[in-house]
Design an enzyme around this catalytic site. Structure first.
Site, PDB file in Angstrom:
ATOM      1  CD  GLU A  35      -2.507   1.801   0.425  1.00 29.13           C
ATOM      2  OE1 GLU A  35      -3.316   1.064  -0.164  1.00 29.13           O
ATOM      3  OE2 GLU A  35      -2.335   3.002   0.110  1.00 29.13           O
ATOM      4  N   GLY A  70     -22.586   2.148  -0.395  1.00 29.17           N
ATOM      5  CA  GLY A  70     -23.742   1.276  -0.205  1.00 29.17           C
ATOM      6  C   GLY A  70     -23.566  -0.039  -0.935  1.00 29.17           C
ATOM      7  NE  ARG A  72     -18.701  10.920  -1.811  1.00 22.85           N
ATOM      8  CZ  ARG A  72     -17.952   9.847  -1.630  1.00 22.85           C
ATOM      9  NH1 ARG A  72     -16.663   9.874  -1.907  1.00 22.85           N
ATOM     10  NH2 ARG A  72     -18.456   8.743  -1.144  1.00 22.85           N
ATOM     11  CG  ASP A 115     -12.793   1.695  -8.574  1.00 26.74           C
ATOM     12  OD1 ASP A 115     -13.740   0.894  -8.728  1.00 26.74           O
ATOM     13  OD2 ASP A 115     -12.943   2.847  -8.120  1.00 26.74           O
TER      14      ASP A 115
HETATM   15  C1  LIG Z   1     -18.702   9.488  -5.056  1.00 32.94           C
HETATM   16  C2  LIG Z   1     -18.610   7.990  -5.108  1.00 32.94           C
HETATM   17  C3  LIG Z   1     -19.617   7.229  -4.515  1.00 32.94           C
HETATM   18  C4  LIG Z   1     -19.580   5.820  -4.608  1.00 32.94           C
HETATM   19  N1  LIG Z   1     -20.579   5.100  -4.040  1.00 32.94           N
HETATM   20  C5  LIG Z   1     -20.591   3.762  -4.184  1.00 32.94           C
HETATM   21  C6  LIG Z   1     -21.645   2.972  -3.613  1.00 32.94           C
HETATM   22  O1  LIG Z   1     -22.539   3.478  -2.951  1.00 32.94           O
HETATM   23  N2  LIG Z   1     -21.617   1.621  -3.804  1.00 32.94           N
HETATM   24  C7  LIG Z   1     -20.616   1.010  -4.502  1.00 32.94           C
HETATM   25  O2  LIG Z   1     -20.658  -0.226  -4.664  1.00 32.94           O
HETATM   26  N3  LIG Z   1     -19.587   1.724  -5.012  1.00 32.94           N
HETATM   27  C8  LIG Z   1     -19.549   3.071  -4.875  1.00 32.94           C
HETATM   28  N4  LIG Z   1     -18.514   3.796  -5.391  1.00 32.94           N
HETATM   29  C9  LIG Z   1     -17.406   3.077  -6.040  1.00 32.94           C
HETATM   30  C10 LIG Z   1     -16.422   2.538  -5.007  1.00 32.94           C
HETATM   31  O3  LIG Z   1     -16.053   3.568  -4.125  1.00 32.94           O
HETATM   32  C11 LIG Z   1     -15.178   1.985  -5.693  1.00 32.94           C
HETATM   33  O4  LIG Z   1     -15.572   1.094  -6.719  1.00 32.94           O
HETATM   34  C12 LIG Z   1     -14.288   1.209  -4.705  1.00 32.94           C
HETATM   35  O5  LIG Z   1     -14.062   1.942  -3.533  1.00 32.94           O
HETATM   36  C13 LIG Z   1     -12.954   0.888  -5.388  1.00 32.94           C
HETATM   37  O6  LIG Z   1     -12.120   0.202  -4.489  1.00 32.94           O
HETATM   38  P1  LIG Z   1     -10.651  -0.265  -4.921  1.00 32.94           P
HETATM   39  O7  LIG Z   1     -10.093  -0.942  -3.729  1.00 32.94           O
HETATM   40  O8  LIG Z   1     -10.708  -1.007  -6.222  1.00 32.94           O
HETATM   41  O9  LIG Z   1      -9.871   1.075  -5.220  1.00 32.94           O
HETATM   42  P2  LIG Z   1      -9.418   2.226  -4.195  1.00 32.94           P
HETATM   43  O10 LIG Z   1     -10.425   2.388  -3.120  1.00 32.94           O
HETATM   44  O11 LIG Z   1      -9.117   3.412  -5.033  1.00 32.94           O
HETATM   45  O12 LIG Z   1      -8.095   1.669  -3.516  1.00 32.94           O
HETATM   46  C14 LIG Z   1      -6.859   1.695  -4.178  1.00 32.94           C
HETATM   47  C15 LIG Z   1      -5.751   1.565  -3.144  1.00 32.94           C
HETATM   48  O13 LIG Z   1      -4.503   1.421  -3.836  1.00 32.94           O
HETATM   49  C16 LIG Z   1      -3.526   2.288  -3.282  1.00 32.94           C
HETATM   50  N5  LIG Z   1      -2.605   2.611  -4.369  1.00 32.94           N
HETATM   51  C17 LIG Z   1      -2.845   3.362  -5.477  1.00 32.94           C
HETATM   52  N6  LIG Z   1      -1.768   3.400  -6.273  1.00 32.94           N
HETATM   53  C18 LIG Z   1      -0.814   2.643  -5.671  1.00 32.94           C
HETATM   54  C19 LIG Z   1       0.532   2.286  -6.033  1.00 32.94           C
HETATM   55  N7  LIG Z   1       1.094   2.723  -7.180  1.00 32.94           N
HETATM   56  N8  LIG Z   1       1.243   1.488  -5.180  1.00 32.94           N
HETATM   57  C20 LIG Z   1       0.678   1.021  -4.014  1.00 32.94           C
HETATM   58  N9  LIG Z   1      -0.586   1.341  -3.636  1.00 32.94           N
HETATM   59  C21 LIG Z   1      -1.335   2.126  -4.458  1.00 32.94           C
HETATM   60  C22 LIG Z   1      -4.341   3.477  -2.795  1.00 32.94           C
HETATM   61  O14 LIG Z   1      -3.654   4.208  -1.797  1.00 32.94           O
HETATM   62  C23 LIG Z   1      -5.603   2.789  -2.259  1.00 32.94           C
HETATM   63  O15 LIG Z   1      -5.460   2.381  -0.925  1.00 32.94           O
HETATM   64  C24 LIG Z   1     -18.520   5.187  -5.300  1.00 32.94           C
HETATM   65  C25 LIG Z   1     -17.489   5.953  -5.857  1.00 32.94           C
HETATM   66  C26 LIG Z   1     -17.536   7.340  -5.764  1.00 32.94           C
HETATM   67  C27 LIG Z   1     -16.427   8.148  -6.397  1.00 32.94           C
END
Ligand SMILES: Cc1cc2nc3c(=O)[nH]c(=O)nc-3n(C[C@H](O)[C@H](O)[C@H](O)COP(=O)(O)OP(=O)(O)OC[C@H]3O[C@@H](n4cnc5c(N)ncnc54)[C@H](O)[C@@H]3O)c2cc1C
Length: 437
Positions: free
Chosen positions: A39, A52, A211, A330
């Site tokens: 991380e 949600g 937000r 994502d």
């Molecule tokens: C306004 C908003 C509202 C939302 N509401 C909903 C909802 O109600 N329901 C729902 O299902 N989804 C919702 N989403 C979508 C949801 O938030 C995301 O799909 C989800 O949080 C993505 O998680 P992730 O772990 O894939 O990515 P992230 O949460 O972006 O995590 C990525 C992690 O990788 C780390 N990282 C990045 N680059 C590097 C690197 N080069 N080296 C090491 N570490 C790194 C970051 O620090 C972070 O900890 C919403 C999104 C937004 C923007």
């Protein structure tokens, strides 16, 4: 008690400790697959307030590990209503009303500005909003100590022979793993490695969102009980506002806050930062034409942020083999939030990939597992990105339905079925067949 399978003869690096990275780490730990989470931040953490999950995604959590669902239930608002509902839909934009304050006639009855024009039903079962940081804490509790390394920003991956990956970090250190799973979010470095910089680039969706949260007690001063304690969507031209209850992180603190997400539109986003501080006054100015009720919610929040909403163009693949890098969450398919399912799709990815990786017995089968995961997950995840973009236009009266509220309702009450009624276990079965083929 299930028996622990023997450790796999390969080891994986997960890049990123968000919802995807931690959920996958739990899945891999349960299958005794040696894993390290890298991380970039100094600790795990989530920014933003609520997220949600609909009941199908909560069921998938339990399929990965019962503890994930239990953790979710501990910090969720327990938002089951009878009958189950996703949102009450209301018109909040005064420009939509006639001179008498009416916005729609339905079943011979006039519906006024601010009143529910219809309800989008949900599916039965536990689901609802959680505070992001609280849910992440629940995931962290399920991880073994020492699985994560912090302040490790991945900058590159080279091949170390036999398809193995050598990870290069910003601090100059390296690490070698059999494969890398990129869970590094929308600005993913691993996505650039798999797809190339141009194809990986996130695209501004034309929407941004304010937000903030406000205490439930405060909200009840100007919203009726149903509006404050259950999810609401207020629609208008090029804008829409969501409010939903979230808990304060413990089972005793149900529905202690109301989460506000107020969307608006602009042609481009030029600030290099995607999350910027703003003021109540700016938010109210953006919503100058809206009802007093919506404005009173905004007038009572403190410290709103603006989030620029980006998404990804469809990826032609989610993995590569030399060196082995596979994208998840994502990093693979960032979506706008207009169908509230981006994180849900991350959970589904983790379930399918975790199970496939649990079934293989050596590094030479990783490619097959990635191929099966890609074949099953990519179409569904990319469909979410595209239909979410369309949903954003629907909620803001700029889709093909425009402000024809009859057509709007017809679309709104049916469009989520393919997401919510999906049988993820059938996907896994299909992926297993591909793996065996
Ligand atoms: C306004 C908003 C509202 C939302 N509401 C909903 C909802 O109600 N329901 C729902 O299902 N989804 C919702 N989403 C979508 C949801 O938030 C995301 O799909 C989800 O949080 C993505 O998680 P992730 O772990 O894939 O990515 P992230 O949460 O972006 O995590 C990525 C992690 O990788 C780390 N990282 C990045 N680059 C590097 C690197 N080069 N080296 C090491 N570490 C790194 C970051 O620090 C972070 O900890 C919403 C999104 C937004 C923007």
């Amino acid at each position: 008690m299930g028996t622990t399978p023997p450790p796999k003869p390969f080891n994986l690096a997960i890049i990123g400790g968000g919802i995807s990275g931690l959920t996958l780490a739990i899945a891999l730990h349960a299958r005794n697959i040696p894993t390290t989470v890298y991380e970039s931040a100094a600790s795990f953490g989530e920014i933003g307030a609520g997220v949600g999950f609909q009941p199908n995604f909560v069921r998938t959590m339990a399929l990965i590990a019962p503890g994930i669902k239990e953790g979710f239930l501990r910090c969720s608002d327990n938002g089951e209503s009878e009958p189950p509902k996703w949102f009450d839909v209301r018109i909040g934009d005064t420009r939509n009303a006639d001179s008498g304050g009416f916005v729609r006639e339905k079943d011979g009855r006039g519906i006024r500005l601010g009143d529910a024009i219809f309800t989008i039903p949900a599916r039965p079962g536990p689901g609802g909003g959680v505070h992001r940081a609280h849910f992440l804490d629940e995931l962290i509790r399920l991880l073994p100590g020492g699985i994560a390394q912090f302040r490790k920003r991945l900058v590159g991956v080279t091949e170390g022979g036999g398809g193995d990956a050598v990870l290069h970090f910003a601090d100059g250190t390296t690490a070698r793993h059999t494969a890398v799973i990129g869970c590094d979010g929308i600005k993913s470095r691993t996505r650039e490695i798999v797809l190339g910089r141009d194809e990986a680039r996130p695209l501004f969706s034309g929407k941004y969102a304010y937000r903030a949260i406000l205490p439930m007690q405060k909200a009840l001063e100007f919203l009726d009980d149903r509006e404050a304690t259950t999810p609401q969507m207020y629609c208008g031209y090029k804008r829409h506002v969501l409010t939903f209850p979230i808990a304060n992180g413990t089972i005793f603190n149900r529905r202690t806050f109301v989460c506000l997400v107020a969307f608006s539109s602009r042609a481009e986003w030029t600030d290099p930062e995607w999350v910027v501080k703003t003021s109540r006054e700016d938010m109210l100015a953006d919503y100058a034409d809206w009802t007093e009720k919506v404005k009173s919610i905004m007038a009572n929040v403190k410290n709103p942020d603006i989030w620029a909403l980006y998404n990804h163009a469809p990826a032609r693949t989610f993995y590569q083999t030399r060196p082995r890098v596979c994208l998840l969450g994502d990093a693979a398919h960032a979506s706008t939030p207009h169908q509230g399912s981006g994180a849900g799709m991350c959970i589904e990815d983790c379930y399918v990939l975790g199970e496939l990786l649990g079934e293989i017995s050596g590094a030479d089968e990783l490619e097959k597992a990635f191929r099966a995961y890609d074949a099953v997950r990519r179409p569904r995840a990319l469909k979410l990105v595209e239909t979410s973009r369309q949903a954003g236009m629907l909620w803001e009266l700029e889709g093909p339905e425009g402000d024809d509220l009859d057509a709007f309702e017809k679309n709104a009450v049916t469009r989520m079925a393919w997401i919510w009624d999906h049988e993820i276990e059938q996907d896994l079965e299909r992926a297993r067949e591909l793996l065996r083929a």
